[in-house]
Design a protein around this motif. Structure first.
Motif, mmCIF file in Angstrom:
data_model
loop_
_atom_site.group_PDB
_atom_site.id
_atom_site.type_symbol
_atom_site.label_atom_id
_atom_site.label_comp_id
_atom_site.label_asym_id
_atom_site.label_seq_id
_atom_site.Cartn_x
_atom_site.Cartn_y
_atom_site.Cartn_z
ATOM 1 N N ARG A 15 38.863 51.121 41.414
ATOM 2 C CA ARG A 15 39.589 50.676 40.209
ATOM 3 C C ARG A 15 39.806 51.832 39.243
ATOM 4 N NH1 ARG A 15 36.340 45.155 38.558
ATOM 5 N NH2 ARG A 15 37.061 43.835 40.267
ATOM 6 N N HIS A 62 35.410 36.317 44.402
ATOM 7 C CA HIS A 62 34.028 36.068 44.835
ATOM 8 C C HIS A 62 33.372 37.304 45.455
ATOM 9 C CE1 HIS A 62 35.231 36.005 49.071
ATOM 10 N NE2 HIS A 62 36.141 35.093 48.824
ATOM 11 N N ARG A 76 42.693 40.924 32.232
ATOM 12 C CA ARG A 76 41.410 41.558 31.904
ATOM 13 C C ARG A 76 41.582 43.075 31.894
ATOM 14 N NH1 ARG A 76 36.772 41.781 36.642
ATOM 15 N NH2 ARG A 76 35.292 43.095 35.540
ATOM 16 N N GLU A 134 42.063 41.340 45.835
ATOM 17 C CA GLU A 134 40.746 40.885 46.307
ATOM 18 C C GLU A 134 40.462 39.471 45.827
ATOM 19 O OE1 GLU A 134 37.356 42.230 44.097
ATOM 20 O OE2 GLU A 134 38.571 43.029 42.483
ATOM 21 N N PRO A 135 39.749 38.689 46.623
ATOM 22 C CA PRO A 135 39.214 37.453 46.063
ATOM 23 C C PRO A 135 38.178 37.830 45.005
ATOM 24 C CG PRO A 135 38.254 37.887 48.229
ATOM 25 C CD PRO A 135 39.304 38.937 48.001
HETATM 26 N N1 GGG Z 1 35.696 40.595 45.913
HETATM 27 C C1 GGG Z 1 35.101 41.756 45.465
HETATM 28 C C2 GGG Z 1 33.673 41.549 45.060
HETATM 29 O O1 GGG Z 1 32.796 41.678 45.861
HETATM 30 N N2 GGG Z 1 33.477 41.229 43.769
HETATM 31 C C3 GGG Z 1 32.184 40.961 43.230
HETATM 32 C C4 GGG Z 1 31.929 41.427 41.846
HETATM 33 O O2 GGG Z 1 30.813 41.323 41.379
HETATM 34 N N3 GGG Z 1 32.896 41.968 41.124
HETATM 35 C C5 GGG Z 1 32.678 42.449 39.817
HETATM 36 C C6 GGG Z 1 33.909 42.575 38.997
HETATM 37 O O3 GGG Z 1 34.985 42.120 39.367
HETATM 38 O O4 GGG Z 1 33.819 43.153 37.922
#
Ligand code: GGG
Length: 364
Positions: free
Chosen positions: A95, A280, A131, A277-278
């Motif tokens: 990111r 979760h 966000r 991405e999902p």
């Molecule tokens: N799908 C990606 C994943 O594993 N996300 C889990 C997570 O904790 N993301 C934290 C965030 O979006 O800040």
């Protein structure tokens, strides 16, 4: 024929299971639409890779990903690797390195039976959370002093730059203007007397350029309450990195759960690839059982298609999600069904194909 290069990072736990269903949908689109094709490259990065190599991704991983049109990510994190390592060294690294400063998380009730909220309709739960995705509480600034000693001190500093705050707020105003919706800023200026006072000032300053956009401003605690009691207040919401992460879990709760929550990490300038991405995580408790709900991951493919400018496919996927949500037997157990992850994916492709068989796609 347009070919989009997609980097697959299935990651950990249920990540590979749900990404595989999203890829099934992309391959179905290729078959149905002679104007489109996808070139996939899979990367084995994640916690298993970490246990073998001592790092979550290859040293030149960011360089390798640069040439792709999009990244499709499953989930990161698994017992055995500290969560802050797996999150920071893979997901947050991508990111940040790719300046994906916009995180788009739709909160949309796709089937009225899915909300636990009494008397709320699909019309009343339909908004977009924007966000901030590059700094704020996730800036990674801080220190840990005198570790293990009685005088131990830990600092975690929120970083709100003018550039970072202005650009996300401006993006949200543009979105609200373009879609003729209201814009709500969520902050906490009464308690966070530097960062959130600044956030509110910037929201007002930028707002002067958008006199046509109706705005509201809430404290995050009040917004959390309204997400549950009066979600119809919201149309477009802009908020900070951490607040956005937490609020969208409430959003998931009122629209059917984490199995239906999607997120797009966007670099609006398209200098770098964006990532889909999902929301979760890797859900180690159910991974390997073939019962994970892949709908959030499939919805990510819809967001990817919109980002590619292939909105007819984005819309077709979303409509097909609505279709499959009416078939109880085709759903996974989190939604009260008996289907496996892959059975849901197969049925999804059948429904998508039936839905678009009427439409003709011509070579451009
Ligand atoms: N799908 C990606 C994943 O594993 N996300 C889990 C997570 O904790 N993301 C934290 C965030 O979006 O800040």
């Amino acid at each position: 024929m347009k070919t989009f290069k997609i980097a697959l990072i299935p990651g950990d736990g249920i990540g590979p299971e749900v990404v595989s269903e999203g890829v099934k949908v992309l391959k179905a689109i290729e078959k149905l639409d002679p104007t489109l094709s996808f070139a996939f490259t899979e990367f084995p990065w994640g916690c298993e890779y970490y246990l073998e190599h001592g790092k979550m991704m290859a040293d030149d991983g960011i360089e390798q990903l640069k040439g792709f049109d999009a990244i499709y990510l499953g989930a990161v994190g698994y017992p055995g690797v500290p969560d802050h390592i797996s999150l920071w060294d893979l997901l947050l690294r991508i990111r940040k390195e790719f300046d994906q400063y916009v995180n788009l998380r739709p909160i949309t009730l796709l089937n009225p039976t899915l909300t636990p909220l009494k008397d709320k309709t699909a019309k009343e739960i339909d908004f977009l959370v924007i966000r901030e995705n590059s700094e704020g509480e996730y800036a990674g600034a801080g220190d840990r002093l005198f570790k293990g000693k009685p005088e131990e001190v830990v600092l975690q500093t929120g970083v709100f730059s003018r550039k970072g705050t202005e650009r996300i707020i401006r993006y949200a105003y543009e979105e609200a203007r373009m879609s003729n919706r209201t814009l709500t800023s969520v902050s906490k200026a009464n308690a966070l007397n530097y960062s959130m006072v600044f956030w509110d000032e910037v929201f007002d300053e930028v707002g002067k350029e958008y006199p046509d956009v109706q705005t509201y401003s809430y404290l995050v605690d009040a917004a959390s309450l309204y997400f549950v009691t009066e979600p119809e207040r919201f149309e477009v919401v802009v908020t900070s990195n951490l607040f956005g992460d937490i609020l969208t879990d409430i959003g998931a709760a009122i629209t059917g759960g984490m199995g239906l929550a999607t997120g797009a990490n966007i670099n609006p300038e398209r200098t770098y690839p964006s990532m889909f991405e999902p929301v979760h995580g890797s859900a180690p408790d159910i991974s390997g059982k073939g019962i994970a709900n892949p709908i959030a991951a499939i919805w990510s493919v819809s967001q990817m298609m919109d980002f590619f400018g292939e909105e007819r496919w984005g819309e077709a996927i979303l409509s097909t999600i609505k279709d499959i949500l009416t078939e109880q037997e085709s759903l996974t157990s989190d939604l009260g069904g008996k289907s496996s992850t892959s059975q849901l994916g197969i049925r999804f492709v059948e429904l998508l194909s039936a839905r678009v068989s009427e439409v003709s796609f011509t070579q451009e």
